[in-house]
Design a protein around this motif. Structure first.
Motif, PDB file in Angstrom:
ATOM      1  N   THR A 261      37.881  44.785  12.126  1.00  0.00           N
ATOM      2  CA  THR A 261      38.039  43.385  11.739  1.00  0.00           C
ATOM      3  C   THR A 261      37.860  43.233  10.234  1.00  0.00           C
ATOM      4  O   THR A 261      36.819  43.635   9.703  1.00  0.00           O
ATOM      5  CB  THR A 261      36.981  42.526  12.458  1.00  0.00           C
ATOM      6  OG1 THR A 261      37.104  42.711  13.868  1.00  0.00           O
ATOM      7  CG2 THR A 261      37.159  41.049  12.125  1.00  0.00           C
TER       8      THR A 261
ATOM      9  N   LYS B 197      46.393  42.004  20.074  1.00  0.00           N
ATOM     10  CA  LYS B 197      46.830  42.932  19.032  1.00  0.00           C
ATOM     11  C   LYS B 197      48.130  43.574  19.501  1.00  0.00           C
ATOM     12  O   LYS B 197      48.303  43.794  20.706  1.00  0.00           O
ATOM     13  CB  LYS B 197      45.788  44.037  18.801  1.00  0.00           C
ATOM     14  CG  LYS B 197      44.425  43.558  18.317  1.00  0.00           C
ATOM     15  CD  LYS B 197      43.591  44.717  17.778  1.00  0.00           C
ATOM     16  CE  LYS B 197      42.180  44.267  17.452  1.00  0.00           C
ATOM     17  NZ  LYS B 197      41.604  44.972  16.290  1.00  0.00           N
TER      18      LYS B 197
ATOM     19  N   GLU C  45      33.592  48.607  21.319  1.00  0.00           N
ATOM     20  CA  GLU C  45      33.816  47.811  22.536  1.00  0.00           C
ATOM     21  C   GLU C  45      34.242  48.692  23.708  1.00  0.00           C
ATOM     22  O   GLU C  45      35.021  49.631  23.531  1.00  0.00           O
ATOM     23  CB  GLU C  45      34.931  46.769  22.284  1.00  0.00           C
ATOM     24  CG  GLU C  45      34.768  46.084  20.938  1.00  0.00           C
ATOM     25  CD  GLU C  45      35.496  44.749  20.811  1.00  0.00           C
ATOM     26  OE1 GLU C  45      36.281  44.417  21.716  1.00  0.00           O
ATOM     27  OE2 GLU C  45      35.245  44.070  19.793  1.00  0.00           O
TER      28      GLU C  45
ATOM     29  N   GLU D 189      33.716  47.195  15.210  1.00  0.00           N
ATOM     30  CA  GLU D 189      33.204  46.512  16.408  1.00  0.00           C
ATOM     31  C   GLU D 189      33.455  47.467  17.571  1.00  0.00           C
ATOM     32  O   GLU D 189      34.590  47.607  18.020  1.00  0.00           O
ATOM     33  CB  GLU D 189      33.935  45.182  16.651  1.00  0.00           C
ATOM     34  CG  GLU D 189      33.710  44.139  15.569  1.00  0.00           C
ATOM     35  CD  GLU D 189      34.230  42.747  15.951  1.00  0.00           C
ATOM     36  OE1 GLU D 189      34.845  42.608  17.041  1.00  0.00           O
ATOM     37  OE2 GLU D 189      34.022  41.815  15.153  1.00  0.00           O
TER      38      GLU D 189
ATOM     39  N   THR E 104      32.182  42.985  21.423  1.00  0.00           N
ATOM     40  CA  THR E 104      31.246  43.910  20.773  1.00  0.00           C
ATOM     41  C   THR E 104      29.818  43.396  20.804  1.00  0.00           C
ATOM     42  O   THR E 104      29.588  42.191  20.693  1.00  0.00           O
ATOM     43  CB  THR E 104      31.694  44.170  19.316  1.00  0.00           C
ATOM     44  OG1 THR E 104      31.046  45.344  18.826  1.00  0.00           O
ATOM     45  CG2 THR E 104      31.360  43.008  18.391  1.00  0.00           C
TER      46      THR E 104
ATOM     47  N   CYS F  76      42.080  41.161  23.485  1.00  0.00           N
ATOM     48  CA  CYS F  76      40.712  41.342  22.998  1.00  0.00           C
ATOM     49  C   CYS F  76      39.888  40.097  23.297  1.00  0.00           C
ATOM     50  O   CYS F  76      40.395  38.980  23.280  1.00  0.00           O
ATOM     51  CB  CYS F  76      40.710  41.579  21.497  1.00  0.00           C
ATOM     52  SG  CYS F  76      41.697  42.999  20.990  1.00  0.00           S
TER      53      CYS F  76
ATOM     54  N   TYR G  51      40.062  44.934  25.337  1.00  0.00           N
ATOM     55  CA  TYR G  51      38.866  45.200  24.523  1.00  0.00           C
ATOM     56  C   TYR G  51      37.876  44.093  24.861  1.00  0.00           C
ATOM     57  O   TYR G  51      38.161  42.916  24.661  1.00  0.00           O
ATOM     58  CB  TYR G  51      39.217  45.188  23.030  1.00  0.00           C
ATOM     59  CG  TYR G  51      39.868  46.464  22.531  1.00  0.00           C
ATOM     60  CD1 TYR G  51      41.101  46.881  23.022  1.00  0.00           C
ATOM     61  CD2 TYR G  51      39.256  47.247  21.559  1.00  0.00           C
ATOM     62  CE1 TYR G  51      41.696  48.051  22.563  1.00  0.00           C
ATOM     63  CE2 TYR G  51      39.847  48.423  21.089  1.00  0.00           C
ATOM     64  CZ  TYR G  51      41.068  48.816  21.596  1.00  0.00           C
ATOM     65  OH  TYR G  51      41.644  49.980  21.138  1.00  0.00           O
TER      66      TYR G  51
ATOM     67  N   ASP H  20      37.329  47.590  17.554  1.00  0.00           N
ATOM     68  CA  ASP H  20      38.121  46.435  17.129  1.00  0.00           C
ATOM     69  C   ASP H  20      37.815  46.224  15.643  1.00  0.00           C
ATOM     70  O   ASP H  20      36.909  45.483  15.294  1.00  0.00           O
ATOM     71  CB  ASP H  20      37.712  45.224  17.994  1.00  0.00           C
ATOM     72  CG  ASP H  20      38.188  43.897  17.422  1.00  0.00           C
ATOM     73  OD1 ASP H  20      39.161  43.896  16.660  1.00  0.00           O
ATOM     74  OD2 ASP H  20      37.568  42.861  17.756  1.00  0.00           O
TER      75      ASP H  20
ATOM     76  N   SER I  39      44.082  49.007  13.594  1.00  0.00           N
ATOM     77  CA  SER I  39      42.864  48.216  13.824  1.00  0.00           C
ATOM     78  C   SER I  39      42.281  48.386  15.227  1.00  0.00           C
ATOM     79  O   SER I  39      41.258  47.777  15.534  1.00  0.00           O
ATOM     80  CB  SER I  39      43.143  46.730  13.579  1.00  0.00           C
ATOM     81  OG  SER I  39      44.113  46.247  14.491  1.00  0.00           O
ATOM     82  N   ALA I  40      42.921  49.227  16.047  1.00  0.00           N
ATOM     83  CA  ALA I  40      42.421  49.409  17.419  1.00  0.00           C
ATOM     84  C   ALA I  40      42.315  50.887  17.794  1.00  0.00           C
ATOM     85  O   ALA I  40      43.046  51.385  18.653  1.00  0.00           O
ATOM     86  CB  ALA I  40      43.311  48.669  18.419  1.00  0.00           C
TER      87      ALA I  40
ATOM     88  N   LYS J 100      42.691  40.879  12.295  1.00  0.00           N
ATOM     89  CA  LYS J 100      42.305  41.587  13.515  1.00  0.00           C
ATOM     90  C   LYS J 100      43.361  42.568  14.044  1.00  0.00           C
ATOM     91  O   LYS J 100      43.009  43.506  14.751  1.00  0.00           O
ATOM     92  CB  LYS J 100      42.068  40.555  14.633  1.00  0.00           C
ATOM     93  CG  LYS J 100      40.727  39.819  14.566  1.00  0.00           C
ATOM     94  CD  LYS J 100      39.599  40.680  15.068  1.00  0.00           C
ATOM     95  CE  LYS J 100      38.355  39.883  15.439  1.00  0.00           C
ATOM     96  NZ  LYS J 100      37.271  40.793  15.893  1.00  0.00           N
TER      97      LYS J 100
ATOM     98  N   VAL K 278      36.654  49.458  26.597  1.00  0.00           N
ATOM     99  CA  VAL K 278      38.065  49.115  26.762  1.00  0.00           C
ATOM    100  C   VAL K 278      38.499  49.462  28.180  1.00  0.00           C
ATOM    101  O   VAL K 278      38.267  50.588  28.649  1.00  0.00           O
ATOM    102  CB  VAL K 278      38.951  49.876  25.754  1.00  0.00           C
ATOM    103  CG1 VAL K 278      40.419  49.486  25.932  1.00  0.00           C
ATOM    104  CG2 VAL K 278      38.488  49.618  24.323  1.00  0.00           C
TER     105      VAL K 278
END
Ligand code: ZN
Length: 200
Positions: A87, A30, A56, A54, A172, A5, A169, A85, A111-112, A106, A58
């Motif tokens: 957070t 991650k 993003e 966030e 953001t 990330c 990632y 992402d 979380s992804a 994170k 990818v």
């Protein structure tokens, strides 16, 4: 596979968090247990009171490479999509204050979130936006990035060998904010819905 990330890759987002514009890309990783496929629910962790979305772009890596030169870098991207992402901003703030790593803020389970991939075309412009409960909360485009795709891949591969299936990632844009139980997040890439997750 690994998930790399990029932090602070949009000037407006660095500003909204009070961070300086970085000289080099800010990187963190991650584990694969962070991934959440589109359609799966995100379970809000109980260790945080302030989990932020966030959105993003990818990138998926299509072939192995290390120390990749910028002029060849786009050839290493096979597919692209939109991801989130997530957070834990409260935990991240504590870690930053103490000068400690960000992973617990994170890289936690789920979380992804990752959208459905589409083939990558280097000449295409990739506009994206994120809806929260139907309202646009974030929008972006690679032209707003501090470091573009080629610069990111070149820089990252100087430290980490990129392998087929690895995900990047890419940071953001402004507009990050908290999510709560019941929120629905929907991500769009060039007008096509590629990501859906509900917070539970
Ligand atoms: Zn991010």
């Amino acid at each position: 596979m690994k998930i790399i990330c990029v932090g602070r890759n949009y000037a407006e987002h660095a500003k909204e968090l009070g961070n300086a514009i970085p000289e080099n890309p800010v990187l963190f990783l991650k584990p694969d247990t962070a991934l959440l496929k589109s359609g799966e629910a995100f379970y809000h962790p109980d260790f945080s009171q302030d989990v932020h979305h966030e959105a993003e772009l990818v990138l998926k890596i299509g072939k192995m490479g290390k120390r990749i030169q910028e002029k060849f870098a786009l050839g290493y991207i096979s597919e692209i999509t939109l991801g989130i992402d997530f957070t834990a901003r409260d935990i991240q703030a504590e870690q930053k204050k103490k000068g400690l790593p960000w992973e617990i803020a994170k890289a936690f389970d789920g979380s992804a979130p990752i959208g459905d991939f589409i083939p990558f075309a280097p000449e295409t412009d990739y506009n994206f936006f994120l809806l929260k409960n139907g309202d646009t909360v974030q929008e972006g485009n690679p032209s707003m990035m501090l470091f573009n795709f080629a610069q990111l891949i070149s820089y990252i591969s100087g430290y980490f060998t990129l392998k087929t299936g690895d995900l990047i990632y890419t940071g953001t844009p402004a507009g990050v904010g908290p999510v709560k139980m019941g929120d629905v997040l929907e991500g769009f890439l060039n007008g096509k819905k590629v990501l859906h997750t509900e917070v539970k």
